[in-house]
Write a protein that holds these residues in place. Structure first.
Motif, short mmCIF file in Angstrom:
data_model
loop_
_atom_site.label_atom_id
_atom_site.label_comp_id
_atom_site.label_asym_id
_atom_site.label_seq_id
_atom_site.Cartn_x
_atom_site.Cartn_y
_atom_site.Cartn_z
N GLU A 1 -3.87 4.16 13.11
CA GLU A 1 -4.96 3.65 12.29
C GLU A 1 -6.07 3.07 13.16
OE1 GLU A 1 -4.07 0.60 9.31
OE2 GLU A 1 -2.83 2.11 8.31
N ALA B 1 8.15 2.84 13.29
CA ALA B 1 7.18 3.52 12.42
C ALA B 1 5.95 2.65 12.21
CB ALA B 1 7.83 3.85 11.07
N GLY B 2 6.15 1.36 12.01
CA GLY B 2 5.04 0.44 11.79
C GLY B 2 4.10 0.39 12.97
N ILE B 3 4.70 0.30 14.17
CA ILE B 3 3.88 0.21 15.38
C ILE B 3 3.08 1.50 15.57
CG2 ILE B 3 3.98 0.04 17.90
CD1 ILE B 3 6.37 -1.94 17.43
N LEU C 1 2.25 3.77 13.17
CA LEU C 1 1.26 3.85 12.09
C LEU C 1 0.02 3.03 12.38
CD1 LEU C 1 3.20 3.61 8.70
CD2 LEU C 1 1.40 5.23 9.26
N LYS C 2 0.25 1.79 12.76
CA LYS C 2 -0.87 0.87 12.98
C LYS C 2 -1.71 1.27 14.18
CE LYS C 2 -0.74 -2.11 9.64
NZ LYS C 2 -1.85 -2.39 8.76
N ASP D 1 0.85 -1.20 0.00
CA ASP D 1 0.00 0.00 0.00
C ASP D 1 0.89 1.25 0.00
OD1 ASP D 1 1.06 -0.05 2.50
OD2 ASP D 1 -0.78 -0.63 3.50
N PRO E 1 1.70 3.55 2.47
CA PRO E 1 2.72 3.71 3.52
C PRO E 1 3.95 2.81 3.30
CG PRO E 1 0.55 3.49 4.50
CD PRO E 1 0.37 3.28 3.03
N THR E 2 3.74 1.56 2.86
CA THR E 2 4.90 0.69 2.66
C THR E 2 5.73 1.16 1.47
OG1 THR E 2 3.38 -0.84 1.57
CG2 THR E 2 4.06 -1.42 3.78
N ALA F 1 12.12 1.50 11.12
CA ALA F 1 10.97 0.98 10.39
C ALA F 1 10.01 0.26 11.33
CB ALA F 1 11.43 0.04 9.27
N ALA F 2 10.56 -0.53 12.25
CA ALA F 2 9.71 -1.25 13.19
C ALA F 2 8.91 -0.27 14.04
CB ALA F 2 10.58 -2.15 14.09
#
Lengths: 194, 179
Positions: free
Chosen positions: B176, B168-170, B172-173, B137, B139-140, B165-166
């Motif tokens: 959301e 950022a993922g946490i 971001l999610k 998607d 964001p990735t 990155a890790a």
């Protein structure tokens, strides 16, 4: 102490390289920058050998780099360094296996680690491209724009790309076939000019 | 046969037959571990392999550790792992000694100049394969672009990108989830 340093550097690689053997490549370029133990050219050769010999690529590369840097003990230290974090992490995960894949935080972290890891491998690919398809040195010495491109190598790369992606019966062939053919092409057409 | 020796030898066999990276390993594992030795079912194997792919480290090593642990605990996991890397150690040391000794020969130099052109393409192919699973998607895609550009133009350690990155993922999610 070089053995301890090798163990530690590959421990770090094993801990942060996500996505298989190719993911170790950016770490090895970083290692080359920091230590000067081997050149980019040498590293590209090591990647080729690791791809075309039995065994997992990441392990082969650790062994090769370790051996080149510090002989047989170096090979052993680098390889043990690479696998130690895996063993520890997997043993921890195995205890909590039922929840690992469903864990919210694990999922979110890997959602973004995966594209980051892919980007790191792609960036390492750019470095390989620079040393294998371009003559940056002759260009900088004022050889003109045409001298920047190594046309023999570029033609070979395009051929391999087409064969591995668009020619149906060849697509499934093992990479070693293409590596061997490229070696032959390199010798016949004197790629290194040697 | 002693179970520990059996684990070591079986995984050494898997190591020899895994030719070209962890992805080539699955069919060999299925035959050796699931069909011949019955150490794990096909489903368990798939689970181990899937987790091995998305956890840090070499996939083959991760999978060997999993199966070894299931069969014989900590000692089993260590012996399986040593088994899977043993052939690499022997084979690569032999080849490296040869290559390093003959590095100045014109034939070896020409051969490797050809091989390097091929390696470029193999890395590109690996990136395309990973891309399909990783860039899903916007964001990735953005993360890919940022990390790619920064790592081409700076000398930061890859470790930094993986950790950021890790995080950022946490973030971001969880943002959301709040929406």
């Amino acid at each position: 102490m070089i053995y301890l340093r090798l163990f530690f550097e590959f421990f770090k690689t094993g801990l942060f390289a996500v996505g298989g053997g190719m993911a170790t490549i950016p770490f090895l370029y970083d290692l080359s920058d920091k230590t000067g133990w081997f050149t980019y050219d040498k590293l590209a050769d090591m990647i080729a050998v690791s791809e075309s010999t039995p065994g997992p690529i990441g392990v082969n590369m650790a062994t090769f780099v370790g051996f080149t840097t510090a002989g047989i003990p170096g090979a052993i230290c680098a390889t043990l360094g690479l696998i130690t974090p895996s063993v520890i992490i997997i043993l921890i995960i195995a205890r909590f296996l039922a929840n690992f894949n469903d864990n919210k935080y694990v999922k979110s972290a890997f959602y973004t680690i995966r594209p980051a890891s892919t980007a790191l491998i792609a960036a390492a690919g750019v470095l390989v491209l620079k040393i294998s398809l371009l003559n940056v040195d002759t260009f900088q010495q004022g050889g003109g724009i045409l001298s920047l491109f190594d046309f023999k190598a570029i033609i070979l790369a395009v051929i391999v790309y087409v064969l591995t992606n668009f020619v149906k019966p060849l697509k499934k062939l093992h990479p070693v076939v293409f590596i061997a053919l490229s070696a032959v092409a390199g010798i016949v057409f004197k790629f290194a000019g040697a | 046969m002693n179970i520990y020796l059996d684990l070591f030898l079986s995984f050494a066999k898997v190591g020899v037959l895994t030719f070209g990276g962890g992805y080539a390993m699955l069919p060999i594992l299925q035959r050796e571990v699931a069909e011949n030795k019955k150490w794990a079912t096909e489903e368990e194997l798939m689970d181990y392999y899937a987790i091995g792919q998305c956890t840090p480290g070499v996939i083959a090593v991760n999978t060997a550790t999993f199966i070894g642990r299931k069969v014989k605990g900590l000692a089993g996991s260590i012996l399986s792992t040593l088994g899977v890397v043993f052939p690499s150690l022997v084979i690569i040391i032999a080849i490296a000694a040869f290559v390093n000794n003959f590095a100045d020969s014109p034939i070896v130099q020409n051969a490797f100049a050809g091989i390097r052109a091929c390696v470029c393409v193999l890395i590109l192919n690996a990136v395309v394969k990973l891309w399909k699973k990783a860039i899903v998607d916007k964001p990735t895609l953005l993360i890919f672009a940022i990390v790619f550009i920064l790592s081409v133009f700076t000398n930061l350690s890859p470790v930094v990108y993986v950790i950021l990155a890790a995080v950022a993922g946490i973030i971001l999610k969880s943002l959301e989830a709040k929406k």
